[in-house]
Scaffold this motif. Structure first.
Motif, PDB file in Angstrom:
ATOM      1  N   LYS A   1      -9.647   5.684  -7.355  1.00 19.65           N
ATOM      2  CA  LYS A   1      -8.388   4.954  -7.409  1.00 19.65           C
ATOM      3  C   LYS A   1      -7.308   5.730  -6.654  1.00 19.65           C
ATOM      4  O   LYS A   1      -7.415   6.938  -6.452  1.00 19.65           O
ATOM      5  CB  LYS A   1      -7.955   4.754  -8.862  1.00 19.65           C
ATOM      6  CG  LYS A   1      -8.923   3.927  -9.696  1.00 19.65           C
ATOM      7  CD  LYS A   1      -8.431   3.815 -11.128  1.00 19.65           C
ATOM      8  CE  LYS A   1      -9.395   2.997 -11.981  1.00 19.65           C
ATOM      9  NZ  LYS A   1      -8.918   2.881 -13.382  1.00 19.65           N
TER      10      LYS A   1
ATOM     11  N   VAL B   1       2.441   1.005  -7.270  1.00 17.97           N
ATOM     12  CA  VAL B   1       1.146   0.332  -7.163  1.00 17.97           C
ATOM     13  C   VAL B   1       0.033   1.301  -7.533  1.00 17.97           C
ATOM     14  O   VAL B   1       0.085   2.485  -7.190  1.00 17.97           O
ATOM     15  CB  VAL B   1       0.909  -0.168  -5.714  1.00 17.97           C
ATOM     16  CG1 VAL B   1      -0.480  -0.775  -5.577  1.00 17.97           C
ATOM     17  CG2 VAL B   1       1.967  -1.177  -5.305  1.00 17.97           C
ATOM     18  N   GLU B   2      -0.972   0.786  -8.233  1.00 18.37           N
ATOM     19  CA  GLU B   2      -2.234   1.500  -8.408  1.00 18.37           C
ATOM     20  C   GLU B   2      -3.348   0.601  -7.885  1.00 18.37           C
ATOM     21  O   GLU B   2      -3.439  -0.572  -8.259  1.00 18.37           O
ATOM     22  CB  GLU B   2      -2.473   1.853  -9.875  1.00 18.37           C
ATOM     23  CG  GLU B   2      -1.596   2.999 -10.362  1.00 18.37           C
ATOM     24  CD  GLU B   2      -1.933   3.435 -11.775  1.00 18.37           C
ATOM     25  OE1 GLU B   2      -1.845   4.641 -12.059  1.00 18.37           O
ATOM     26  OE2 GLU B   2      -2.276   2.560 -12.600  1.00 18.37           O
TER      27      GLU B   2
ATOM     28  N   PRO C   1      -7.252  -0.268  -7.700  1.00 21.10           N
ATOM     29  CA  PRO C   1      -8.522  -0.016  -8.386  1.00 21.10           C
ATOM     30  C   PRO C   1      -9.633   0.221  -7.369  1.00 21.10           C
ATOM     31  O   PRO C   1      -9.397   0.213  -6.159  1.00 21.10           O
ATOM     32  CB  PRO C   1      -8.751  -1.325  -9.145  1.00 21.10           C
ATOM     33  CG  PRO C   1      -8.156  -2.366  -8.234  1.00 21.10           C
ATOM     34  CD  PRO C   1      -6.945  -1.708  -7.606  1.00 21.10           C
TER      35      PRO C   1
ATOM     36  N   TYR D   1      -6.003  -8.111  -7.840  1.00 24.22           N
ATOM     37  CA  TYR D   1      -6.501  -6.936  -8.548  1.00 24.22           C
ATOM     38  C   TYR D   1      -5.604  -5.709  -8.401  1.00 24.22           C
ATOM     39  O   TYR D   1      -5.679  -4.787  -9.207  1.00 24.22           O
ATOM     40  CB  TYR D   1      -7.910  -6.589  -8.063  1.00 24.22           C
ATOM     41  CG  TYR D   1      -8.956  -7.626  -8.404  1.00 24.22           C
ATOM     42  CD1 TYR D   1      -8.977  -8.253  -9.649  1.00 24.22           C
ATOM     43  CD2 TYR D   1      -9.938  -7.979  -7.481  1.00 24.22           C
ATOM     44  CE1 TYR D   1      -9.942  -9.198  -9.960  1.00 24.22           C
ATOM     45  CE2 TYR D   1     -10.911  -8.920  -7.780  1.00 24.22           C
ATOM     46  CZ  TYR D   1     -10.908  -9.530  -9.021  1.00 24.22           C
ATOM     47  OH  TYR D   1     -11.868 -10.461  -9.325  1.00 24.22           O
ATOM     48  N   THR D   2      -4.793  -5.680  -7.359  1.00 25.20           N
ATOM     49  CA  THR D   2      -3.878  -4.550  -7.202  1.00 25.20           C
ATOM     50  C   THR D   2      -2.881  -4.549  -8.357  1.00 25.20           C
ATOM     51  O   THR D   2      -2.308  -5.587  -8.699  1.00 25.20           O
ATOM     52  CB  THR D   2      -3.126  -4.650  -5.860  1.00 25.20           C
ATOM     53  OG1 THR D   2      -4.080  -4.578  -4.797  1.00 25.20           O
ATOM     54  CG2 THR D   2      -2.136  -3.511  -5.710  1.00 25.20           C
ATOM     55  N   GLN D   3      -2.685  -3.396  -8.948  1.00 29.70           N
ATOM     56  CA  GLN D   3      -1.843  -3.286 -10.145  1.00 29.70           C
ATOM     57  C   GLN D   3      -0.412  -2.913  -9.745  1.00 29.70           C
ATOM     58  O   GLN D   3      -0.089  -1.743  -9.539  1.00 29.70           O
ATOM     59  CB  GLN D   3      -2.442  -2.250 -11.094  1.00 29.70           C
ATOM     60  CG  GLN D   3      -3.839  -2.614 -11.568  1.00 29.70           C
ATOM     61  CD  GLN D   3      -4.586  -1.446 -12.179  1.00 29.70           C
ATOM     62  OE1 GLN D   3      -3.989  -0.458 -12.600  1.00 29.70           O
ATOM     63  NE2 GLN D   3      -5.909  -1.554 -12.225  1.00 29.70           N
TER      64      GLN D   3
ATOM     65  N   LYS E   1       3.277  -2.263 -10.530  1.00 23.71           N
ATOM     66  CA  LYS E   1       3.936  -1.766 -11.733  1.00 23.71           C
ATOM     67  C   LYS E   1       5.350  -2.314 -11.918  1.00 23.71           C
ATOM     68  O   LYS E   1       5.838  -2.400 -13.043  1.00 23.71           O
ATOM     69  CB  LYS E   1       3.980  -0.233 -11.695  1.00 23.71           C
ATOM     70  CG  LYS E   1       2.606   0.421 -11.625  1.00 23.71           C
ATOM     71  CD  LYS E   1       1.762   0.056 -12.838  1.00 23.71           C
ATOM     72  CE  LYS E   1       0.405   0.741 -12.808  1.00 23.71           C
ATOM     73  NZ  LYS E   1      -0.407   0.406 -13.998  1.00 23.71           N
TER      74      LYS E   1
ATOM     75  N   TRP F   1       6.044 -11.360  -9.353  1.00 26.29           N
ATOM     76  CA  TRP F   1       5.122 -12.205  -8.602  1.00 26.29           C
ATOM     77  C   TRP F   1       5.804 -12.880  -7.416  1.00 26.29           C
ATOM     78  O   TRP F   1       5.192 -13.068  -6.360  1.00 26.29           O
ATOM     79  CB  TRP F   1       4.520 -13.267  -9.522  1.00 26.29           C
ATOM     80  CG  TRP F   1       3.202 -12.835 -10.080  1.00 26.29           C
ATOM     81  CD1 TRP F   1       2.948 -12.381 -11.339  1.00 26.29           C
ATOM     82  CD2 TRP F   1       1.958 -12.803  -9.385  1.00 26.29           C
ATOM     83  NE1 TRP F   1       1.624 -12.057 -11.477  1.00 26.29           N
ATOM     84  CE2 TRP F   1       0.986 -12.313 -10.291  1.00 26.29           C
ATOM     85  CE3 TRP F   1       1.567 -13.130  -8.091  1.00 26.29           C
ATOM     86  CZ2 TRP F   1      -0.343 -12.150  -9.943  1.00 26.29           C
ATOM     87  CZ3 TRP F   1       0.236 -12.975  -7.732  1.00 26.29           C
ATOM     88  CH2 TRP F   1      -0.708 -12.489  -8.652  1.00 26.29           C
TER      89      TRP F   1
ATOM     90  N   ARG G   1       5.587 -10.550  -4.615  1.00 25.69           N
ATOM     91  CA  ARG G   1       4.210 -10.384  -4.134  1.00 25.69           C
ATOM     92  C   ARG G   1       3.805 -11.566  -3.249  1.00 25.69           C
ATOM     93  O   ARG G   1       3.197 -11.391  -2.192  1.00 25.69           O
ATOM     94  CB  ARG G   1       3.242 -10.284  -5.314  1.00 25.69           C
ATOM     95  CG  ARG G   1       3.511  -9.142  -6.263  1.00 25.69           C
ATOM     96  CD  ARG G   1       2.465  -9.110  -7.366  1.00 25.69           C
ATOM     97  NE  ARG G   1       3.028  -8.663  -8.626  1.00 25.69           N
ATOM     98  CZ  ARG G   1       2.352  -8.579  -9.761  1.00 25.69           C
ATOM     99  NH1 ARG G   1       1.074  -8.926  -9.781  1.00 25.69           N
ATOM    100  NH2 ARG G   1       2.934  -8.169 -10.872  1.00 25.69           N
TER     101      ARG G   1
END
Length: 506
Positions: free
Chosen positions: A120, A131-132, A134, A151-153, A155, A159, A162
Motif C-alpha cells: 500500500k 489518499v491511501e 490499496p 477502491y482508492t481510499q 480521506k 465525492w 472525485r
C-alpha cells in the motif's frame, strides 16, 4: 599475323606477342591473387565481432549492453566515477509498478528476488493525509478507471470533487502517444489541462499536485500536459492493478545491478569503471563515430556507440564535442532542463509509527515535491534495527542545495512531522544526506521538440534512456530498459536496435 593493341594496326613480332601473352597471364594471375587476398580480408573482417561502446551504466545502459551481448556484439560499457547511471546515482528510491514487465522478466532471468510484496502507499498534501492506495489486484477487478476511483481510499475529498476528474478521461483517450498528440498537449501545462477539463481545485491540490510533484519531479504548472497524460494513463488509468507497486529490498545497485553486471561479464561484456567520456571521434571518411575519448586520455575504437545517459550528461558532452555540436539535434538538447534532488537517510532514536511504507507529498507552499519511505518495512538490512530508519527524497528543492546537512535535516524533520506526529517526539541520531544537482529530467511545456529519438544523424550513434522519445508512455526505469531487452513491438523507439543489427551483424 599479330597486331598491336595500341590502335595503330602495325605488325607485331611473335616474340613480342609471346611477351604480351605472358604479361597478360601475369596480370590476370596477380589480379586474381589480389582479389583473393581482398576477399580473405573481407571474410576475416566479417568474422570479427563488431565492437559497440555503451556510455552509461544505468537501466538504459545495462539494458543496451544486455541486448547487444545477446546479439553477439563485443560490448564495452563506460561508467563514470559513481559506477552508476545518471539518474540512478541520485540515490532516490523508485517503485516498480505492475506494468514493468521487462524488469520483472529481467530479475527472473538473473535468478534473483529483489522485490518486496505488493504494498500500500499514501499521498499527503499540505493539509495532511489525502489518499491511501490499496493493493488493487487483491480486489475485484472493475473496468478502468472505475476500480481506481472506487477502491482508492480518499480521506478528505468529497465525492463531488472525485467525480470532477472523470472528464479528464476524454483527454486521456485523445492522447494516443503519437507525434501529433505529443505536440498538441506538450504546448500547455498540466495545470492548464486539469482546468480545461473541469477538475476541481480541491482534487487538483490534494491529489494531482502531490502525485505529479513526485512523478514528474516538478509542480504541475511547470510540467508538460503531454508528459502528465502519459504517466497518468500508464500507471493508473489503463488497468485497475497498474498502480500496484513493489520496492527493492535493498539498494538497486547492490541488489539488481551488481548481479546483472556479473551476468554481462560472463558473456564477455567489458566495464570500464571511473571513465568519464569527454568526446566522440568523428571519421570524415565514413561520416560516422569511430572512437570514444575518455578523461584518462584513452581512445577506444568502436563500430557503433550507444549514449545511455541523462540530459545533463549529454549537454556536457555536446559542449566538449565538435562532432556533436555540428548537428542540430544535439544542439537542441542544450535547451532542455534538469532538476536537483536531495536525498536524506535518517536514523531516529526510537520506533515511530509510520502507517504506510511509501508516501508521496507536496510541500506546504507546493514549491517542491518529496517522498518518504519507512526503510524498516522495505529494506532487509533494517528490519531488525532498533532505530526508525527513514529516507526522504526531495525534488525540485533548489532552496535546499546551498544549505549544510544540519539545516537540511531540520527542514526534513519539520516536513516529516506534518505526516507522522510521532516523529516530533523522536531524536535524530544519525543522517546521510546527499545532493544530486541536475540529475532528473524536467519535462516542461515545449520540451518535447528538443528531445532526441533513438537513432541520430550519425549512422552508428544511438540514444537510450527514459527521456528519449518512443511510444512508451511513462518516464521511468522501465522505459529506459524496455526497448533494450528485445521487445518485438514495431514502435519508433526500437529502430536503433534493428538498424544496429542490420548494419553491424554479429
Amino acid at each position: 599475323m599479330s597486331y598491336s593493341s595500341n590502335g595503330l594496326g602495325g605488325p607485331k613480332s611473335a616474340a613480342a606477342a609471346s611477351r604480351s601473352r605472358r604479361r597478360s597471364h601475369a596480370a590476370i594471375t596477380g589480379s586474381a591473387e589480389a582479389h583473393s587476398s581482398s576477399r580473405s580480408r573481407e571474410e576475416e573482417e566479417g568474422k570479427r565481432k563488431k565492437k559497440v561502446s555503451v556510455i552509461g551504466s544505468g537501466w538504459a545502459g545495462l539494458g543496451a549492453a544486455h541486448h547487444l551481448c545477446n546479439q553477439g556484439f563485443e560490448v564495452t560499457v563506460f561508467e563514470d566515477g559513481n559506477g552508476f547511471g545518471s539518474s540512478d546515482n541520485a540515490g532516490i528510491i523508485q517503485g516498480f509498478w505492475y506494468p514493468y514487465k521487462n524488469i520483472f522478466s529481467l530479475v527472473d532471468e538473473l535468478g534473483i528476488k529483489p522485490f518486496t510484496n505488493w504494498m500500500k502507499s499514501a499521498v499527503y498534501s499540505s493539509e495532511g493525509l489525502e489518499v491511501e492506495f490499496p493493493v488493487f489486484q487483491d480486489l475485484q477487478q472493475l473496468p478502468a478507471p472505475l476500480g481506481t476511483l472506487l477502491y482508492t481510499q480518499f480521506k478528505q475529498l468529497p465525492w463531488v470533487d472525485r467525480l470532477s476528474s472523470l472528464p479528464l478521461m476524454a483527454a486521456v483517450i485523445d492522447f494516443d502517444n503519437t507525434e501529433m498528440a505529443w505536440r498538441k498537449y506538450d504546448s500547455i501545462t498540466a495545470r492548464e489541462l486539469f482546468k480545461q477539463f473541469g477538475c476541481s481545485e480541491r482534487f487538483y491540490r490534494q491529489v494531482f499536485d502531490p502525485l505529479l510533484h513526485v512523478g514528474l519531479f516538478a509542480p504541475p504548472e511547470q510540467c508538460s500536459a503531454a508528459a502528465a497524460l502519459g504517466i497518468l494513463y500508464y500507471t493508473s488509468i489503463a488497468h485497475q492493478k497498474d498502480f500496484d507497486v513493489v520496492w527493492c529490498r535493498g539498494e538497486v545497485k547492490e541488489t539488481i545491478f551488481d548481479p546483472w553486471k556479473a551476468s554481462l561479464r560472463s558473456r564477455g561484456c567489458r566495464f570500464m569503471e571511473g571513465r568519464e567520456v569527454r568526446d566522440l571521434v568523428f571519421d570524415e571518411g565514413t561520416s560516422s563515430i569511430s572512437a570514444v575519448f575518455c578523461s584518462s586520455d584513452e581512445l577506444v575504437y568502436a563500430d557503433a556507440v550507444v549514449l545511455a545517459v541523462g540530459v545533463s550528461t549529454v549537454q556536457e558532452l555536446v559542449k566538449n564535442s565538435a562532432a556533436l555540436r555540428s548537428r542540430d539535434e544535439f544542439l537542441k538538447v542544450l535547451k532542455l532542463a534538469s532538476i536537483d534532488v536531495i536525498t536524506a537517510k535518517l536514523w531516529l532514536d526510537k520506533k515511530v509509527n509510520i502507517p504506510n511504507p511509501s508516501n508521496a507529498c507536496s510541500a506546504t507552499d507546493e514549491s517542491f515535491g518529496w517522498t518518504f519511505f519507512h526503510l524498516n518495512a522495505l529494506r532487509d538490512e533494517y528490519k531488525d534495527c532498533p532505530h526508525t530508519v527513514l529516507q526522504a527524497d526531495f525534488f525540485n528543492a533548489s532552496e535546499f542545495v546551498p544549505l549544510n546537512d544540519d539545516d537540511i535535516a531540520k527542514r526534513i524533520i519539520s516536513n516529516l512531522g506534518k505526516c507522522a506526529n510521532d516523529i516530533e517526539n523522536a531524536s535524530l541520531v544519525d543522517m546521510d544526506i546527499s545532493t544530486s544537482p541536475k540529475s532528473l529530467t524536467h519535462f516542461f511545456p515545449g520540451s518535447y521538440k528538443h528531445m532526441m529519438r533513438g537513432s541520430t544523424s550519425f549512422p552508428n550513434l544511438f540514444m537510450a534512456g527514459d527521456w528519449i522519445v518512443n511510444r512508451h508512455g511513462s518516464w521511468s526505469q522501465e522505459k529506459g530498459l524496455r526497448e533494450r531487452l528485445g521487445s518485438s513491438e514495431p514502435s519508433c523507439g526500437f529502430g536503433w536496435k534493428r538498424k544496429l543489427c542490420q548494419d553491424h551483424p554479429g
